[in-house]
Design a protein around this motif. Structure first.
Motif, PDB file in Angstrom:
ATOM      1  N   ALA A 185       5.243  42.601  -2.430  1.00  0.00           N
ATOM      2  CA  ALA A 185       3.872  42.220  -2.089  1.00  0.00           C
ATOM      3  C   ALA A 185       2.854  43.240  -2.589  1.00  0.00           C
ATOM      4  O   ALA A 185       1.721  42.879  -2.915  1.00  0.00           O
ATOM      5  CB  ALA A 185       3.738  42.047  -0.579  1.00  0.00           C
ATOM      6  N   ARG A 186       3.254  44.496  -2.672  1.00  0.00           N
ATOM      7  CA  ARG A 186       2.334  45.573  -3.081  1.00  0.00           C
ATOM      8  C   ARG A 186       2.486  45.935  -4.561  1.00  0.00           C
ATOM      9  O   ARG A 186       1.972  46.949  -5.009  1.00  0.00           O
ATOM     10  CB  ARG A 186       2.557  46.829  -2.236  1.00  0.00           C
ATOM     11  CG  ARG A 186       2.487  46.656  -0.745  1.00  0.00           C
ATOM     12  CD  ARG A 186       1.075  46.467  -0.232  1.00  0.00           C
ATOM     13  NE  ARG A 186       0.946  46.472   1.210  1.00  0.00           N
ATOM     14  CZ  ARG A 186       1.258  45.494   2.035  1.00  0.00           C
ATOM     15  NH1 ARG A 186       1.829  44.405   1.572  1.00  0.00           N
ATOM     16  NH2 ARG A 186       1.032  45.564   3.334  1.00  0.00           N
ATOM     17  N   GLY A 187       3.230  45.113  -5.299  1.00  0.00           N
ATOM     18  CA  GLY A 187       3.393  45.362  -6.722  1.00  0.00           C
ATOM     19  C   GLY A 187       4.451  46.403  -7.051  1.00  0.00           C
ATOM     20  O   GLY A 187       4.593  46.798  -8.200  1.00  0.00           O
ATOM     21  N   MET A 188       5.191  46.847  -6.042  1.00  0.00           N
ATOM     22  CA  MET A 188       6.277  47.813  -6.261  1.00  0.00           C
ATOM     23  C   MET A 188       7.600  47.047  -6.229  1.00  0.00           C
ATOM     24  O   MET A 188       8.428  47.232  -5.342  1.00  0.00           O
ATOM     25  CB  MET A 188       6.240  48.901  -5.182  1.00  0.00           C
ATOM     26  CG  MET A 188       4.955  49.720  -5.201  1.00  0.00           C
ATOM     27  SD  MET A 188       4.924  51.017  -3.942  1.00  0.00           S
ATOM     28  CE  MET A 188       4.773  50.054  -2.441  1.00  0.00           C
ATOM     29  N   LEU A 189       7.777  46.172  -7.199  1.00  0.00           N
ATOM     30  CA  LEU A 189       8.920  45.265  -7.215  1.00  0.00           C
ATOM     31  C   LEU A 189      10.253  45.994  -7.329  1.00  0.00           C
ATOM     32  O   LEU A 189      11.298  45.425  -7.049  1.00  0.00           O
ATOM     33  CB  LEU A 189       8.747  44.252  -8.344  1.00  0.00           C
ATOM     34  CG  LEU A 189       7.496  43.380  -8.169  1.00  0.00           C
ATOM     35  CD1 LEU A 189       7.002  42.871  -9.501  1.00  0.00           C
ATOM     36  CD2 LEU A 189       7.763  42.243  -7.225  1.00  0.00           C
ATOM     37  N   TRP A 190      10.243  47.237  -7.715  1.00  0.00           N
ATOM     38  CA  TRP A 190      11.432  48.078  -7.838  1.00  0.00           C
ATOM     39  C   TRP A 190      11.885  48.637  -6.489  1.00  0.00           C
ATOM     40  O   TRP A 190      13.004  49.114  -6.358  1.00  0.00           O
ATOM     41  CB  TRP A 190      11.151  49.235  -8.799  1.00  0.00           C
ATOM     42  CG  TRP A 190       9.839  49.918  -8.485  1.00  0.00           C
ATOM     43  CD1 TRP A 190       8.620  49.636  -9.050  1.00  0.00           C
ATOM     44  CD2 TRP A 190       9.602  50.924  -7.495  1.00  0.00           C
ATOM     45  NE1 TRP A 190       7.647  50.419  -8.479  1.00  0.00           N
ATOM     46  CE2 TRP A 190       8.217  51.220  -7.522  1.00  0.00           C
ATOM     47  CE3 TRP A 190      10.397  51.605  -6.591  1.00  0.00           C
ATOM     48  CZ2 TRP A 190       7.622  52.163  -6.688  1.00  0.00           C
ATOM     49  CZ3 TRP A 190       9.811  52.548  -5.755  1.00  0.00           C
ATOM     50  CH2 TRP A 190       8.438  52.818  -5.810  1.00  0.00           C
ATOM     51  N   LEU A 191      11.006  48.605  -5.466  1.00  0.00           N
ATOM     52  CA  LEU A 191      11.323  49.238  -4.192  1.00  0.00           C
ATOM     53  C   LEU A 191      12.514  48.577  -3.488  1.00  0.00           C
ATOM     54  O   LEU A 191      13.350  49.270  -2.902  1.00  0.00           O
ATOM     55  CB  LEU A 191      10.098  49.249  -3.279  1.00  0.00           C
ATOM     56  CG  LEU A 191      10.219  50.063  -1.998  1.00  0.00           C
ATOM     57  CD1 LEU A 191      10.541  51.519  -2.297  1.00  0.00           C
ATOM     58  CD2 LEU A 191       8.937  49.958  -1.185  1.00  0.00           C
ATOM     59  N   GLY A 192      12.627  47.256  -3.554  1.00  0.00           N
ATOM     60  CA  GLY A 192      13.761  46.563  -2.935  1.00  0.00           C
ATOM     61  C   GLY A 192      15.088  47.005  -3.524  1.00  0.00           C
ATOM     62  O   GLY A 192      15.974  47.460  -2.798  1.00  0.00           O
ATOM     63  N   PRO A 193      15.243  46.907  -4.846  1.00  0.00           N
ATOM     64  CA  PRO A 193      16.502  47.368  -5.440  1.00  0.00           C
ATOM     65  C   PRO A 193      16.767  48.860  -5.201  1.00  0.00           C
ATOM     66  O   PRO A 193      17.901  49.242  -4.908  1.00  0.00           O
ATOM     67  CB  PRO A 193      16.310  47.067  -6.937  1.00  0.00           C
ATOM     68  CG  PRO A 193      15.367  45.908  -6.956  1.00  0.00           C
ATOM     69  CD  PRO A 193      14.421  46.165  -5.811  1.00  0.00           C
TER      70      PRO A 193
END
Length: 177
Positions: free
Chosen positions: A26-34
């Motif tokens: 949601a905050r544009g940090m799509l790498w945070l989940g992985p």
């Protein structure tokens, strides 16, 4: 470590990783989940007595989740924020959510083992609520429609007992919780 402590750790890790993936997207940090999934799954596997079976469950859930979400994105059921791959391919942060869910099946959700109707009901309610919650937090381009929520309920009503069955099947030799 006693069973209750293990379950609490499992729930806390699940929630932390879920929020990291969804809020990261949601905050544009799509790498945070992985990225957050690495220590969560490493700790999960370190605490497991049947690491090989659990690793196979995680891989199976990741593959099934990838196919499930890719199919539903292709069908227009929901539109996650994309990362790395073009639409309709499920983004890595969403695949991580499936790994995260699978990590609960033999620990905090072990009570679903052998209760496949209950697992179907749990999935039919919980699955769409998770997608809706993620959408409300901004991890998708739009909220799922009523039809989309119904399709997610049907899909998760099938996927959850399937994943519970896989957890049972791949955990042969588990002493129980």
């Amino acid at each position: 470590m006693n069973g209750l402590t293990r379950k609490v750790i499992n729930v806390v890790l699940f929630q932390a990783a879920w929020f990291a993936a969804v809020l990261g997207a949601a905050r544009g940090m799509l790498w945070l989940g992985p990225l957050s999934m690495i220590p969560v799954l490493a700790l999960h596997l370190a605490l497991e007595e049947n690491r090989r079976g659990e690793a196979r469950l995680l891989l199976a859930a990741g593959l099934l989740g990838f196919l499930f979400d890719t199919t539903f994105v292709a069908g227009g059921v929901f539109t996650p924020l994309q990362h790395l791959f073009p639409r309709p391919i499920s983004p890595p942060w969403m695949i991580c959510l499936w790994l995260n869910f699978a990590a609960t099946l033999n620990v905090s959700l072990a009570w679903l083992r052998g209760h496949f109707i209950l697992a179907a009901a749990f999935g039919a309610v919980g699955g769409p609520l998770a997608y809706y919650s993620g959408a409300r937090l901004g991890a998708t381009e739009a909220l799922p429609t009523t039809t989309g929520m119904l399709l997610l309920a049907i899909g998760w009503g099938i996927m959850t007992p399937l994943l519970v069955w896989l957890a049972c099947t791949l955990s042969v030799g588990r002493t129980g919780r």
